[in-house]
Scaffold this motif. Structure first.
Motif, PDB file in Angstrom:
ATOM      1  N   VAL A  19       0.845  -1.193   0.000  1.00 26.36           N
ATOM      2  CA  VAL A  19       0.000   0.000   0.000  1.00 26.36           C
ATOM      3  C   VAL A  19       0.889   1.256   0.000  1.00 26.36           C
ATOM      4  N   VAL A  20       0.386   2.346  -0.521  1.00 27.05           N
ATOM      5  CA  VAL A  20       1.189   3.567  -0.645  1.00 27.05           C
ATOM      6  C   VAL A  20       1.045   4.387   0.628  1.00 27.05           C
ATOM      7  N   THR A 151       3.617  -0.933  -3.309  1.00 25.11           N
ATOM      8  CA  THR A 151       3.794   0.117  -2.330  1.00 25.11           C
ATOM      9  C   THR A 151       4.506   1.318  -2.925  1.00 25.11           C
ATOM     10  N   GLY A 152       4.775   2.276  -2.067  1.00 23.32           N
ATOM     11  CA  GLY A 152       5.475   3.490  -2.438  1.00 23.32           C
ATOM     12  C   GLY A 152       5.214   4.523  -1.369  1.00 23.32           C
ATOM     13  N   SER A 153       5.574   5.751  -1.653  1.00 22.31           N
ATOM     14  CA  SER A 153       5.277   6.849  -0.742  1.00 22.31           C
ATOM     15  C   SER A 153       4.608   7.957  -1.514  1.00 22.31           C
ATOM     16  N   GLY A 157       5.410   8.159  -5.379  1.00 22.05           N
ATOM     17  CA  GLY A 157       4.413   7.330  -6.044  1.00 22.05           C
ATOM     18  C   GLY A 157       4.678   5.867  -5.770  1.00 22.05           C
ATOM     19  N   GLU A 158       3.924   4.997  -6.437  1.00 21.42           N
ATOM     20  CA  GLU A 158       4.063   3.573  -6.156  1.00 21.42           C
ATOM     21  C   GLU A 158       5.036   2.884  -7.098  1.00 21.42           C
ATOM     22  N   ASN A 159       5.555   1.768  -6.638  1.00 24.26           N
ATOM     23  CA  ASN A 159       6.459   0.927  -7.418  1.00 24.26           C
ATOM     24  C   ASN A 159       5.764  -0.392  -7.700  1.00 24.26           C
ATOM     25  N   VAL A 160       5.327  -0.577  -8.934  1.00 24.74           N
ATOM     26  CA  VAL A 160       4.556  -1.766  -9.292  1.00 24.74           C
ATOM     27  C   VAL A 160       5.360  -3.045  -9.094  1.00 24.74           C
ATOM     28  N   MET A 199      -2.983   5.220   0.491  1.00 20.31           N
ATOM     29  CA  MET A 199      -3.645   5.094  -0.808  1.00 20.31           C
ATOM     30  C   MET A 199      -3.494   3.648  -1.272  1.00 20.31           C
ATOM     31  N   HIS A 200      -4.542   3.096  -1.896  1.00 14.31           N
ATOM     32  CA  HIS A 200      -4.388   1.749  -2.445  1.00 14.31           C
ATOM     33  C   HIS A 200      -3.512   1.786  -3.703  1.00 14.31           C
ATOM     34  N   GLY A 201      -2.865   0.650  -3.978  1.00 13.12           N
ATOM     35  CA  GLY A 201      -1.973   0.556  -5.118  1.00 13.12           C
ATOM     36  C   GLY A 201      -2.250  -0.676  -5.956  1.00 13.12           C
TER      37      GLY A 201
END
Length: 262
Positions: A19-20, A151-153, A157-160, A199-201
Motif C-alpha cells: 500500500v502507498v 507500495t510506495g510513498s 508514487g508507487e512501485n509496481v 492510498m491503495h496501489g
C-alpha cells in the motif's frame, strides 16, 4: 484488460512494502501481523471479501479469466469457486482509451459498475463474514483499507515491482465524497493527513474498505481506481494529492441481495 487503473502499464516508482504510505512514517507501522479472515486473495491478484458463508464480493476487474473450479483460501481451508456473477453494467476499456489524454478513460471508469460476486461450492466454516454497510452516510467517515499490493510513498508514487512481496498492510483515510457508484478520498500531505494516511496501489484491487461502528467492522468499499490527469504515458499513481475511488458497496446492496437470493 483487468487492472486497477491500468497499473500494469503506467505506475512506476521506487520504494518497498505494500500500500502507498506517508513518506515520514516508518513503513512497519502500516504492516499488520494478522490478516482479517474475511479478506481473501483472488486466484491471480487482488482481493475479495467474505460477506456471507458462501459468497465473496470483489471488483469485477480482478476476474482475469474463468475462475470457476479454482480455489479460494478462506481462513486455512480451500473452497472451490462454483460461479462468478459480474455486474451487468461492468465493461472493459477499448484500446482507444488506453493512450493519449486520460480524461475519456476516467469518464469510462466512473460510468461503469466495477463489482462482482463469487459463490463458493460449500459454506465456509470457522470464519465470520463481514457485515455490509447499507446506509448512505459514508461521507466524513474514517475508513481502514487493507491490501497486499504494490507500495510506495506520497513523494515518489508507487512501485509496481513491489507487488510480489505480498505483505499485508493497512492504511486509513477519510471519505470526502459518497455519490452514486463511488466513494472518493484524497491522499493528503502529512500536514493534513491521518497518522496512517495512505492510498491503495496495484494489486490491492478488491481490498476491503472498512468503517468500525462501536468496534464492529462494516464493509463500505472495495479498492478500484485512481483519478489521473494529462497524458496516460506520464501519469504516476500514488502521489500526494491523488484522489482514489472505491466501489460504494451500499449502492449495490439490492443487486447483491438479488444475486445471493438467486
Amino acid at each position: 484488460m483487468k487492472v486497477l487503473f491500468l497499473l500494469f502499464i503506467i505506475f512506476f516508482s521506487t520504494y518497498s512494502n505494500a500500500v502507498v504510505k506517508r513518506h515520514d512514517v516508518p513503513p512497519e507501522k502500516y504492516v499488520l501481523k494478522k490478516v482479517p479472515e474475511y479478506l481473501i486473495d483472488m486466484p491471480h491478484e487482488g482481493h475479495g471479501v467474505l460477506i456471507n458463508s458462501q459468497w465473496v464480493v470483489t471488483v469485477a476487474h480482478t476476474i482475469f479469466y474463468d475462475y470457476v473450479g479454482k480455489d479460494l483460501i478462506v481462513g486455512s481451508k480451500a473452497y472451490e469457486i462454483e460461479s462468478v456473477h459480474i455486474h451487468p453494467d461492468y465493461a472493459e476499456p477499448n484500446k482507444s482509451l488506453l493512450k493519449g489524454d486520460l480524461a475519456p478513460l476516467m469518464s469510462f471508469f466512473k460510468s461503469r459498475s466495477d463489482i462482482a460476486l463469487i459463490k463458493l461450492s460449500s459454506k465456509v466454516s470457522g470464519v465470520n463474514p463481514i457485515n455490509i454497510y447499507n446506509g448512505k452516510s459514508e461521507k466524513g467517515k474514517t475508513i481502514t483499507v487493507y491490501g497486499k499490493g504494490a507500495t510506495g510513498s506520497g513523494l515518489t508514487g508507487e512501485n509496481v515491482n513491489t507487488k510480489s512481496l505480498r505483505v499485508i498492510n493497512h492504511f486509513q483515510n477519510v471519505v470526502e465524497n459518497a455519490e452514486g457508484n463511488w466513494l472518493a478520498f484524497k491522499f493528503d500531505e502529512p500536514a493534513n493527513a491521518l497518522p496512517l494516511e495512505g492510498m491503495h496501489g496495484s494489486g490491492d484491487s478488491g481490498g476491503a474498505s472498512v468503517a468500525f461502528v462501536e468496534g464492529v467492522p462494516f464493509l463500505v468499499g472495495l479498492s478500484s481506481w485512481q483519478l489521473g490527469h494529462g497524458d496516460i504515458s506520464t501519469f504516476k499513481g500514488g502521489l500526494y494529492g491523488t484522489t482514489a475511488y472505491q466501489v460504494r458497496v451500499s449502492n449495490y446492496h439490492n443487486w447483491i441481495l438479488s444475486v445471493l437470493g438467486s
